[in-house]
Design a protein around this motif. Structure first.
Motif, PDB file in Angstrom:
ATOM      1  N   UNK A 158       0.826  -1.212   0.000  1.00  0.00           N
ATOM      2  CA  UNK A 158       0.000   0.000   0.000  1.00  0.00           C
ATOM      3  C   UNK A 158       0.856   1.256   0.000  1.00  0.00           C
ATOM      4  N   UNK A 159       0.414   2.253  -0.748  1.00  0.00           N
ATOM      5  CA  UNK A 159       1.158   3.494  -0.891  1.00  0.00           C
ATOM      6  C   UNK A 159       0.295   4.678  -0.464  1.00  0.00           C
ATOM      7  N   UNK A 160       0.819   5.491   0.473  1.00  0.00           N
ATOM      8  CA  UNK A 160       0.109   6.696   0.898  1.00  0.00           C
ATOM      9  C   UNK A 160       0.372   7.803  -0.117  1.00  0.00           C
ATOM     10  N   UNK A 161      -0.697   8.286  -0.740  1.00  0.00           N
ATOM     11  CA  UNK A 161      -0.581   9.316  -1.769  1.00  0.00           C
ATOM     12  C   UNK A 161      -0.588  10.715  -1.145  1.00  0.00           C
ATOM     13  N   UNK A 162      -1.443  10.917  -0.165  1.00  0.00           N
ATOM     14  CA  UNK A 162      -1.542  12.214   0.522  1.00  0.00           C
ATOM     15  C   UNK A 162      -2.172  11.989   1.886  1.00  0.00           C
ATOM     16  N   UNK A 163      -1.845  12.832   2.832  1.00  0.00           N
ATOM     17  CA  UNK A 163      -2.416  12.716   4.166  1.00  0.00           C
ATOM     18  C   UNK A 163      -2.520  14.099   4.805  1.00  0.00           C
ATOM     19  N   UNK A 164      -3.516  14.273   5.639  1.00  0.00           N
ATOM     20  CA  UNK A 164      -3.718  15.573   6.287  1.00  0.00           C
ATOM     21  C   UNK A 164      -4.427  15.372   7.612  1.00  0.00           C
ATOM     22  N   UNK A 165      -4.057  16.200   8.592  1.00  0.00           N
ATOM     23  CA  UNK A 165      -4.666  16.142   9.919  1.00  0.00           C
ATOM     24  C   UNK A 165      -5.669  17.277  10.068  1.00  0.00           C
ATOM     25  N   UNK A 166      -6.818  16.957  10.639  1.00  0.00           N
ATOM     26  CA  UNK A 166      -7.837  17.957  10.933  1.00  0.00           C
ATOM     27  C   UNK A 166      -8.161  17.872  12.421  1.00  0.00           C
ATOM     28  N   UNK A 167      -8.639  18.960  12.949  1.00  0.00           N
ATOM     29  CA  UNK A 167      -8.958  19.004  14.375  1.00  0.00           C
ATOM     30  C   UNK A 167     -10.242  19.799  14.579  1.00  0.00           C
ATOM     31  N   UNK A 168     -11.107  19.288  15.432  1.00  0.00           N
ATOM     32  CA  UNK A 168     -12.338  20.002  15.737  1.00  0.00           C
ATOM     33  C   UNK A 168     -12.493  20.101  17.249  1.00  0.00           C
ATOM     34  N   UNK A 198      -9.254   2.721  -9.189  1.00  0.00           N
ATOM     35  CA  UNK A 198     -10.079   1.720  -8.523  1.00  0.00           C
ATOM     36  C   UNK A 198      -9.444   1.203  -7.243  1.00  0.00           C
ATOM     37  N   UNK A 199      -8.126   1.367  -7.094  1.00  0.00           N
ATOM     38  CA  UNK A 199      -7.431   0.857  -5.902  1.00  0.00           C
ATOM     39  C   UNK A 199      -7.223   1.930  -4.846  1.00  0.00           C
ATOM     40  N   UNK A 200      -7.730   3.145  -5.095  1.00  0.00           N
ATOM     41  CA  UNK A 200      -7.576   4.229  -4.138  1.00  0.00           C
ATOM     42  C   UNK A 200      -8.694   4.174  -3.089  1.00  0.00           C
ATOM     43  N   UNK A 201      -8.362   4.581  -1.868  1.00  0.00           N
ATOM     44  CA  UNK A 201      -9.346   4.631  -0.787  1.00  0.00           C
ATOM     45  C   UNK A 201      -8.998   5.791   0.144  1.00  0.00           C
ATOM     46  N   UNK A 202     -10.016   6.427   0.701  1.00  0.00           N
ATOM     47  CA  UNK A 202      -9.808   7.436   1.729  1.00  0.00           C
ATOM     48  C   UNK A 202      -9.895   6.738   3.081  1.00  0.00           C
ATOM     49  N   UNK A 203      -8.797   6.742   3.823  1.00  0.00           N
ATOM     50  CA  UNK A 203      -8.810   6.196   5.174  1.00  0.00           C
ATOM     51  C   UNK A 203      -8.949   7.346   6.161  1.00  0.00           C
TER      52      UNK A 203
END
Length: 222
Positions: A158-168, A198-203
């Motif tokens: 698995x390859x991480x394409x982009x990642x970001x942290x959010x806070x509420x 087709x192999x992309x997913x938002x985790x």
């Protein structure tokens, strides 16, 4: 700017199991674990209306199948909860987050996503709804809830394409069960080929490590 169609994502057994656990915990507002809780019907309704306005039919419960897209259109990945990050529990200082030492616990109850393609880049809006339940040890009046969203290309490696942290920030007050929501609108990643899409997913998942530590008090000069 072109709106990307939606296609049903692949089913993942472990993720569905984790999602079911999260939904069960989220429904414990008035359960025996924490005693009688507040209904907060108006607040829950308001959060739901906000999601409907932003995403319409694109919202889904964790583990639910995404709407299908016309054949040949680029996929807007489905949303899944990352294993091990489906809940966020905090205990009393120096105590485990369990039993009478549990201060509060947050779970994810619903997600939504919307993708737009422009100049080879996909801009994503990710919506997350959840619920924070106060434990026996009592929660503070306000709680910062950290969440991470990652675009991952699944496969043997698995390859991480982009990642970001959010806070509420969740205002708890004297309530015992409080809904929360956030919408992240600045997640961008390069558009994949139709086949690779087709192999992309938002985790999504809670990420306690993303919270900034409280500044240490300055020592008084003697």
């Amino acid at each position: 700017m072109r709106h990307i169609g939606l296609r049903q994502g692949a089913r993942r057994g472990p993720l569905l199991a984790l999602a079911a656990v999260g939904l069960t915990l989220a429904g414990c507002a008035g359960g025996s674990m924490f005693g009688e809780g507040s209904t907060l019907g108006n607040a829950t309704s308001a959060v739901g209306d906000r999601f409907s306005q932003l995403f319409g039919s694109n919202s889904q419960e964790p583990g639910a199948a995404a709407p299908a897209a016309p054949e040949g259109e680029l996929t807007c990945p489905s949303v899944s909860i990352r294993p091990g990050a489906s809940t966020y529990a905090v205990g009393a200082p120096g105590k485990p987050a369990s039993g009478n030492d549990l201060r509060y616990q947050a779970t994810i109850t619903r997600t939504a996503r919307d993708c737009n393609l422009n100049a080879g880049q996909i801009t994503v809006r990710i919506g997350i709804q959840g619920r924070l339940i106060v434990g026996p040890a009592g929660a503070p009046a306000a709680v910062d809830v950290p969440l991470r969203v990652a675009v991952v290309q699944e496969g043997v490696n698995p390859k991480t394409i982009a990642t970001k942290v959010y806070q509420t920030n969740v205002q708890v007050g004297e309530e015992t069960s409080v809904p929360f929501s956030l919408v992240g609108e600045d997640l961008v990643y390069p558009a994949p080929s139709a086949a690779a899409g087709d192999s992309y997913v938002f985790y999504i998942g809670f990420d306690p490590q993303a919270l900034k530590p409280e500044p240490k008090a300055r020592a008084k000069r003697r």
